[in-house]
Design a protein around this motif. Structure first.
Motif, PDB file in Angstrom:
ATOM      1  N   PRO A 124      29.476  39.345  49.919  1.00 33.21           N
ATOM      2  CA  PRO A 124      28.881  38.635  48.784  1.00 33.21           C
ATOM      3  C   PRO A 124      27.353  38.509  48.796  1.00 33.21           C
ATOM      4  O   PRO A 124      26.787  37.946  47.849  1.00 33.21           O
ATOM      5  CB  PRO A 124      29.533  37.247  48.865  1.00 33.21           C
ATOM      6  N   SER A 125      26.674  39.022  49.830  1.00 31.18           N
ATOM      7  CA  SER A 125      25.216  38.960  49.827  1.00 31.18           C
ATOM      8  C   SER A 125      24.626  39.711  48.637  1.00 31.18           C
ATOM      9  O   SER A 125      23.578  39.332  48.116  1.00 31.18           O
ATOM     10  CB  SER A 125      24.648  39.538  51.128  1.00 31.18           C
ATOM     11  N   ILE A 126      25.280  40.809  48.245  1.00 33.96           N
ATOM     12  CA  ILE A 126      24.924  41.470  46.989  1.00 33.96           C
ATOM     13  C   ILE A 126      26.203  41.575  46.174  1.00 33.96           C
ATOM     14  O   ILE A 126      27.150  42.263  46.554  1.00 33.96           O
ATOM     15  CB  ILE A 126      24.299  42.863  47.199  1.00 33.96           C
ATOM     16  N   SER A 127      26.228  40.831  45.080  1.00 32.63           N
ATOM     17  CA  SER A 127      27.364  40.835  44.164  1.00 32.63           C
ATOM     18  C   SER A 127      26.885  41.382  42.821  1.00 32.63           C
ATOM     19  O   SER A 127      25.723  41.781  42.679  1.00 32.63           O
ATOM     20  CB  SER A 127      27.921  39.413  44.007  1.00 32.63           C
ATOM     21  N   PHE A 128      27.783  41.366  41.860  1.00 34.64           N
ATOM     22  CA  PHE A 128      27.434  41.853  40.524  1.00 34.64           C
ATOM     23  C   PHE A 128      27.799  40.780  39.510  1.00 34.64           C
ATOM     24  O   PHE A 128      28.967  40.396  39.395  1.00 34.64           O
ATOM     25  CB  PHE A 128      28.143  43.179  40.232  1.00 34.64           C
ATOM     26  N   GLU A 178      43.286  40.397  40.939  1.00 32.34           N
ATOM     27  CA  GLU A 178      44.573  40.900  41.406  1.00 32.34           C
ATOM     28  C   GLU A 178      44.405  41.663  42.719  1.00 32.34           C
ATOM     29  O   GLU A 178      43.702  42.667  42.788  1.00 32.34           O
ATOM     30  CB  GLU A 178      45.195  41.814  40.359  1.00 32.34           C
ATOM     31  N   GLY A 179      45.010  41.161  43.759  1.00 34.37           N
ATOM     32  CA  GLY A 179      44.900  41.766  45.078  1.00 34.37           C
ATOM     33  C   GLY A 179      43.601  41.448  45.790  1.00 34.37           C
ATOM     34  O   GLY A 179      43.360  41.933  46.899  1.00 34.37           O
ATOM     35  N   GLY A 180      42.748  40.615  45.165  1.00 35.33           N
ATOM     36  CA  GLY A 180      41.455  40.272  45.746  1.00 35.33           C
ATOM     37  C   GLY A 180      41.428  38.866  46.316  1.00 35.33           C
ATOM     38  O   GLY A 180      42.465  38.309  46.692  1.00 35.33           O
ATOM     39  N   ARG A 181      40.239  38.268  46.325  1.00 35.49           N
ATOM     40  CA  ARG A 181      40.057  36.949  46.940  1.00 35.49           C
ATOM     41  C   ARG A 181      39.082  36.137  46.087  1.00 35.49           C
ATOM     42  O   ARG A 181      37.983  36.593  45.775  1.00 35.49           O
ATOM     43  CB  ARG A 181      39.500  37.122  48.353  1.00 35.49           C
ATOM     44  N   VAL A 182      39.487  34.941  45.705  1.00 35.94           N
ATOM     45  CA  VAL A 182      38.642  34.066  44.900  1.00 35.94           C
ATOM     46  C   VAL A 182      37.645  33.356  45.807  1.00 35.94           C
ATOM     47  O   VAL A 182      38.034  32.699  46.776  1.00 35.94           O
ATOM     48  CB  VAL A 182      39.494  33.049  44.115  1.00 35.94           C
ATOM     49  N   ARG A 227      32.067  28.352  31.712  1.00 40.23           N
ATOM     50  CA  ARG A 227      33.119  29.226  32.241  1.00 40.23           C
ATOM     51  C   ARG A 227      32.490  30.170  33.255  1.00 40.23           C
ATOM     52  O   ARG A 227      31.662  31.009  32.924  1.00 40.23           O
ATOM     53  CB  ARG A 227      33.760  30.023  31.108  1.00 40.23           C
ATOM     54  N   TYR A 228      32.880  30.014  34.520  1.00 39.00           N
ATOM     55  CA  TYR A 228      32.267  30.787  35.593  1.00 39.00           C
ATOM     56  C   TYR A 228      33.240  30.911  36.748  1.00 39.00           C
ATOM     57  O   TYR A 228      34.030  30.006  37.019  1.00 39.00           O
ATOM     58  CB  TYR A 228      30.977  30.095  36.076  1.00 39.00           C
ATOM     59  N   GLY A 229      33.184  32.030  37.449  1.00 37.73           N
ATOM     60  CA  GLY A 229      33.963  32.205  38.662  1.00 37.73           C
ATOM     61  C   GLY A 229      33.394  33.347  39.482  1.00 37.73           C
ATOM     62  O   GLY A 229      32.699  34.229  38.970  1.00 37.73           O
ATOM     63  N   TRP A 230      33.664  33.327  40.793  1.00 38.92           N
ATOM     64  CA  TRP A 230      33.156  34.349  41.725  1.00 38.92           C
ATOM     65  C   TRP A 230      34.370  34.904  42.459  1.00 38.92           C
ATOM     66  O   TRP A 230      35.131  34.159  43.090  1.00 38.92           O
ATOM     67  CB  TRP A 230      32.177  33.692  42.692  1.00 38.92           C
ATOM     68  N   VAL A 231      34.561  36.224  42.373  1.00 38.99           N
ATOM     69  CA  VAL A 231      35.751  36.834  42.938  1.00 38.99           C
ATOM     70  C   VAL A 231      35.389  38.101  43.703  1.00 38.99           C
ATOM     71  O   VAL A 231      34.461  38.824  43.335  1.00 38.99           O
ATOM     72  CB  VAL A 231      36.779  37.152  41.824  1.00 38.99           C
TER      73      VAL A 231
END
Length: 297
Positions: A78-82, A107-111, A123-127
């Motif tokens: 997560p140091s460089i995300s999009f 799906e298949g990832g991590r929140v 409305r915001y989220g990081w996945v």
């Protein structure tokens, strides 16, 4: 050709699967070209990759990306995300489209941060998707200045904590075609973020919008080779200038890759790299280089 930067993401053998997913998930997305490993002349540690996909150049939500198909030596974090901006002023169904993309990426990832309402957005989220790549989905303020749909986003934590402002100024000085955007500072200390450090800022680097922030919580990751930035240079003199400015860790220098004073990984490459790599034996010669010397390719 002007200087450009392109995020490169390292995949552990599943770059083709990731490219198919992203072009299906995101609007304004398509594969531009696919490059394969040479069939011969590979070093021993890459011999099993002969003839397989090496890189996939694609556009994801309007942002050019390069997916590197390799092994598990490096992984994104997560140091460089999009950051993906859903703007209700441009898309009346922005919230619905945000939720649809969230479901696909999760799906298949991590929140990392639950999808919901926050002080900075309704409305915001990081996945982190199933390939290990991090995405921040945000419903933006329609009264604000428009920004691109997808922005590479730097999180300065760990050894780079509270250096976002310093990095922003340095990159704008080094990279032509760069300028500052908006900046919001922490009014008081929050976790490891000191008062006056960067809560959020965005800027243009070599024509590409990016975002930067100092971490407000302790993190167990920092910048690395999992997500690097390829910067093009018109000639050897520009390669030399950029290399001198960006390379600060001698042991990280290899095949045109370097690491800067903040720990961010860069690839300093000639703008006609594809043409140069078509020469017989160029791949083997590249593997022996640190800084790229065009005449030797």
């Amino acid at each position: 050709m002007t200087t450009t930067i392109t995020p490169n993401i390292w995949y552990a053998g599943d770059a083709e699967e990731a490219a198919a997913a992203y072009t299906a998930f995101f609007p304004d997305s398509h594969v531009v070209q696919t490059v394969r490993y040479p069939s011969e002349g590979l070093p021993d540690f890459q011999k099993d990759m002969a003839g397989k996909v090496l890189t996939i150049d694609l556009v994801v939500g309007g942002l050019p990306l390069t997916l590197i198909n390799a092994d598990a030596t490096f992984r994104p974090n997560p140091s460089i995300s999009f950051m993906v901006n859903f703007d209700p002023s441009r898309d009346p169904e922005a919230r619905e489209h945000l939720d649809e993309l969230w479901a696909r990426l999760a799906e298949g990832g991590r929140v990392l941060m639950e999808l919901g309402q926050y002080p900075h957005s309704p409305r915001y989220g990081w996945v982190e998707d199933r390939f290990g790549v991090s995405w921040q989905l945000i419903l933006t303020n329609p009264d604000g200045d428009p920004r691109p749909f997808v922005l590479p986003t730097f999180l300065f934590g760990g050894p780079a904590q509270n250096r976002a402002a310093e990095a922003s100024a340095y990159y704008r000085e080094v990279l032509p075609g760069s300028h500052e955007g908006a900046t919001v500072l922490y009014p008081e200390a929050l976790g490891p973020a000191v008062a006056g450090s960067v809560m959020f800022s965005d800027l243009v680097l070599a024509g590409t919008w990016v975002a930067m922030m100092d971490a407000a919580a302790e993190v167990d990751h920092t910048f690395g080779e999992g997500v690097s930035l390829a910067v093009t240079a018109a000639d050897q003199a520009e390669i030399d200038r950029l290399w001198a400015a960006l390379s600060a860790v001698p042991e990280a220098e290899q095949c045109g890759w370097c690491k800067d004073r903040f720990g961010v990984s860069w690839q300093v490459v000639p703008e006609n790299m594809g043409e140069l790599m078509a020469h017989p034996g160029s791949y083997e010669r590249l593997m022996q280089m640190k800084k790229i010397v065009v005449a030797e390719l």
